[in-house]
Scaffold this active site. Structure first.
Site, PDB file in Angstrom:
ATOM      1  CG  LEU A  33      -2.005  -1.077   1.268  1.00 45.64           C
ATOM      2  CD1 LEU A  33      -2.734  -1.031   2.605  1.00 45.64           C
ATOM      3  CD2 LEU A  33      -2.991  -0.915   0.126  1.00 45.64           C
ATOM      4  N   GLY A  34       2.056   1.190   0.580  1.00 43.37           N
ATOM      5  CA  GLY A  34       2.897   2.375   0.636  1.00 43.37           C
ATOM      6  C   GLY A  34       4.155   2.092   1.422  1.00 43.37           C
ATOM      7  N   GLY A  36       7.452   4.298   3.702  1.00 43.69           N
ATOM      8  CA  GLY A  36       7.932   5.552   4.254  1.00 43.69           C
ATOM      9  C   GLY A  36       9.361   5.411   4.713  1.00 43.69           C
ATOM     10  N   GLY A  37       9.747   6.332   5.611  1.00 43.28           N
ATOM     11  CA  GLY A  37      11.135   6.355   6.038  1.00 43.28           C
ATOM     12  C   GLY A  37      11.551   5.119   6.802  1.00 43.28           C
ATOM     13  CG  MET A  38       9.466   3.748  10.367  1.00 43.08           C
ATOM     14  SD  MET A  38       9.401   3.984  12.161  1.00 43.08           S
ATOM     15  CE  MET A  38       7.629   4.046  12.439  1.00 43.08           C
ATOM     16  CG  ASP A 151       3.335  13.557   9.269  1.00 42.20           C
ATOM     17  OD1 ASP A 151       3.412  14.647   8.674  1.00 42.20           O
ATOM     18  OD2 ASP A 151       3.638  12.472   8.743  1.00 42.20           O
TER      19      ASP A 151
END
Length: 760
Positions: A33-34, A36-38, A151
């Site tokens: 689905l996606g 990110g940074g971690m 965020d």
């Protein structure tokens, strides 16, 4: 061997990720689905065939530094596990992959980013504000649990097909109470989305809940205007942060004319306006004034000058939606008065018409009088009196408060008692009218005083039996009924009914009205069969007088439904109440106080059938409608909050029920006597809810206070039995059996209910 140091395990995991041949306990990944940074987020489904369920699973990426990632990942997992709110994506489970990488399982939210949803649906400005306030509820809940999100941006708020916003991704959230974690959780690097970061966040200063207020302001600015609050020289991070820290945001009503969107791309002002308000000029007018003020206050550079909480921001948006003066704006007299007139234009027009009718009636009577000139002078004085009452033109009299119907009525009531002493009939009429308005506002003590004086004057000046005396008796009885003085109400209703039958005959709207209310009173006293007979007579009379579609007929059907509900005939009660609701909506839409009242009765009937989800829907609708057309402390709002809180608690949603019941208690304590049965039920429901939440000290304080109020008022019967039962349940749940036995003995000593529901 530490699996994190096993390079072959890392390679195996990476290869599996590429093939999507991944297992997370009983779940199998379906697609990515996606990322990110971690970490990466996968859509997954149950793979053990126990049941079907799709979830979102977040797992740490193989290539990132483990110490920092583990700390942040555990923080996010702990945060999600501690939150339970309908507008926050729910934490379901957690574990570790075969190579030792921690993951957690979340509710899969199938929806679109909030800005895309608003544009696709073409939501109006009010529609966007209502959706945004649901998001505020989630952020406020996180803050109450000592969590700052840090965020907030469109991609972290998905809206489902049902229109429910869900707040996601607490990956960089800050725990105001770090004791919730085993380790600290210090973060390094630029962990934020620059366009939505607050100035203090951009500067690396301490972050508080007011940083989320700022980010919410940026988001709302985008939702309402289609633009960010600032013009960026470039989209590079440093330029964005410089604008956030140094530039003053542009007025939303001015930003409408801009030609670039949040990504710096071209944007058509007509297209932006079309999906919000119609035309650029209409959108500009809508945003100018209060919405400009609200947004600019949320976006102030200094945290201390912003809204001090998300709740305060949401409350100002509610006030804007309801046409009330907002707290962020200086409350000048012209501003308050303008708000009052726009909000109550129909009522003001009605008052003006009433003034004209009264004046016209007075003049007409005077023409027929032998003392024509004197009567015309009196009519002129009455006209002047009414005009003065409704003309609040002196700022010193407003005392810095909102100009409200209550203030106007108080001023009028004070003047009635001082003036018109030589006009007793006019004085009695005005007292009766204003007393009835106080009654509709839920201000029962003020209403009772005026109505008693009106009745006394009319009995003295007019004959003891006259239509006016009967009206005063009826109106006074209605207030006594709402104050739970059922004996006093019944006596006056019976006197009014006999008088009206004698003077008006057996087929008259006033006779039907008194029949209807008398039935409700004796139903409260337990005589359901007698109440049904009176209500059926009232229904038949109103059908003959008004036909099959009339608000008075709808109210009689609702009353009949309520008594059938009390008798346990739920199917018949539900059918009648739905008929009444349909009739009212055909006649008025939702713009009539009888609509929330009828929805409340429907919610009660559904609850008694165990249809709690349907009941919840009815009560929610009642609250929403009542807040738009009735004063904030009206008895119908109180009743709807009680029903809604109980329906939620019955479904195991105590976290949602608690603030709703608490608001109901606050309203009830303002408008009802301390021993009123409805207030006792609301306090009992709140205490029971707190008991199930294991907040025993709070529950005990409320339930003991309720019981002491009943003792002080010597209120025995069902209310006292209910209060005692709640205390027994509390001490059982608390693990204090000796206390439970003590209160169970007091409960056993109570008189048992008689056959008709009354105590012997």
């Amino acid at each position: 061997m530490d699996p994190w140091d096993d390079k072959s395990a890392t390679a195996t995991f990476a290869a599996a990720a590429e093939r999507l041949d991944l297992r997370f306990g009983p779940y199998k990944a379906l697609k990515e689905l996606g990322r990110g940074g971690m970490g990466r987020v996968y859509l997954a489904a149950r793979a053990d065939e126990q049941y079907q369920k799709r979830v979102a699973i977040k797992v740490i990426k193989a290539e990132v530094d483990r110490d920092e990632v583990v700390s942040r990942f555990r923080r996010e997992r702990q945060i999600l596990a501690s939150l339970d709110h309908p507008n926050i994506s729910r934490f379901l489970d957690g574990g570790a992959t075969e190579d030792g990488r921690p993951y957690f399982v979340m509710e899969y939210v199938e929806g679109m980013a909030i800005d895309q949803y608003c544009n696709r649906q073409g939501l109006s400005i009010p529609g966007r504000l209502k959706l945004f306030r649901q998001l505020c509820s989630a952020v406020e809940y996180a803050h109450r649990n000592l969590i700052v999100h840090r965020d907030i941006k469109p991609g972290n708020i998905l809206v489902t097909a049902e229109g429910v916003p869900k707040l996601l991704d607490f990956g960089i959230a800050k725990l105001v109470n770090p004791g919730l974690l085993v380790e600290g959780g210090t973060m390094t690097g630029l962990a934020m989305t620059p366009e939505y970061a607050s100035p203090e966040q951009a500067r690396g200063e301490p972050v508080t809940t007011m940083s989320d207020v700022y980010s919410l302001g940026v988001l709302l600015y985008l939702l309402l205007t289609g633009h960010p609050p600032y013009r960026f020289k470039t989209r590079q991070t440093l330029d964005v942060l410089r604008a956030v820290c140094e530039d003053e945001p542009e007025k939303p009503s001015t930003a409408v004319g801009r030609a670039e969107d949040a990504e710096g791309q071209g944007l058509n002002a007509k297209e932006v306006s079309r999906t919000r308000e119609g035309s650029p000029e209409q959108l500009r007018r809508r945003l100018s004034g209060d919405l400009d003020t609200i947004l600019l206050m949320a976006l102030r550079k200094e945290p201390s000058r912003r809204y001090l909480s998300v709740e305060a921001l949401s409350e100002d948006l509610r006030r804007y939606l309801e046409g009330l003066p907002i707290k962020a704006r200086k409350a000048t007299f012209s501003y308050r008065t303008g708000k009052f007139l726009r909000r109550n234009w129909a009522g003001v027009a009605g008052v003006a018409m009433a003034v004209l009718l009264i004046v016209g009636f007075s003049v007409s009577t005077a023409v027929q009088s032998r003392r024509l000139r004197t009567e015309r002078d009196k009519a002129s004085r009455v006209s002047s009196f009414l005009v003065d009452v409704f003309k609040v033109s002196n700022p010193s009299e407003a005392r810095g408060n909102t100009v409200t119907a209550r203030e106007i009525l108080d001023k009028g009531a004070e003047r009635i008692r001082r003036e018109l002493k030589d006009e007793p009939e006019v004085r009695a009429t005005l007292m009766d009218t204003m007393g009835s308005v106080y009654d509709e506002l839920g201000l029962y003590d003020q209403a009772e005083g005026l109505l008693r004086e009106s009745l006394e004057i009319r009995k003295r000046v007019l004959q003891n039996e006259s239509p006016e005396v009967a009206t005063s008796l009826h109106n006074l009885a209605k207030v006594l009924y709402r104050k739970n003085d059922y004996d006093g109400a019944e006596a006056r209703y019976r006197e009014a009914l006999a008088m009206r039958r004698k003077l008006l005959g057996n087929e008259h709207p006033d006779v039907a009205e008194t029949l209807n209310f008398l039935a409700l009173v004796i139903a409260e006293k337990g005589d359901h069969d007698g109440a049904l007979a009176l209500l059926r007579e009232a229904v038949a009379m109103r059908r003959k007088l008004f036909g099959n579609e009339h608000p008075d007929l709808a109210m009689a059907l609702t009353g009949l439904a309520g008594v059938l509900d009390d008798k346990g005939d739920y199917e018949a009660a539900e059918a009648l109440d739905r008929d009444a609701l349909g009739m009212l909506r055909k006649l008025f839409g939702n713009a009539h106080p009888a609509v929330p009242y009828t929805l409340n009765v429907l919610g009660e009937v559904l609850s008694h059938q165990g249809k709690f989800a349907e009941a919840e829907k009815a009560f929610r609708e009642s609250v929403e409608i009542a807040r738009h057309i009735l004063p904030p402390d009206h008895v119908y709002i109180f009743a709807a909050l009680l029903g809604l809180g109980k329906a939620l608690a019955a479904q195991g949603e105590e976290q949602q029920a608690e603030p709703i019941l608490r608001e109901g208690v606050e309203i009830g304590r303002k408008i009802l006597p301390k021993d009123a049965s409805d207030l006792v039920r609301t306090e009992g429901a709140l205490g029971s809810c707190l008991t199930r939440l294991r907040r025993f000290d709070e529950a005990e304080s409320i339930l003991l206070g309720t019981y002491q109020n009943l003792l002080a008022k010597q209120s025995a019967g069902p209310a006292q039995r209910e209060a005692l039962q709640h205390l027994v349940d509390l001490y059982n749940a608390w693990g204090k059996p000796y206390k439970a036995r003590e209160w169970r003995a007091k409960l056993a000593a109570q008189p048992k209910p008689g056959a008709n529901g009354s105590t012997k």
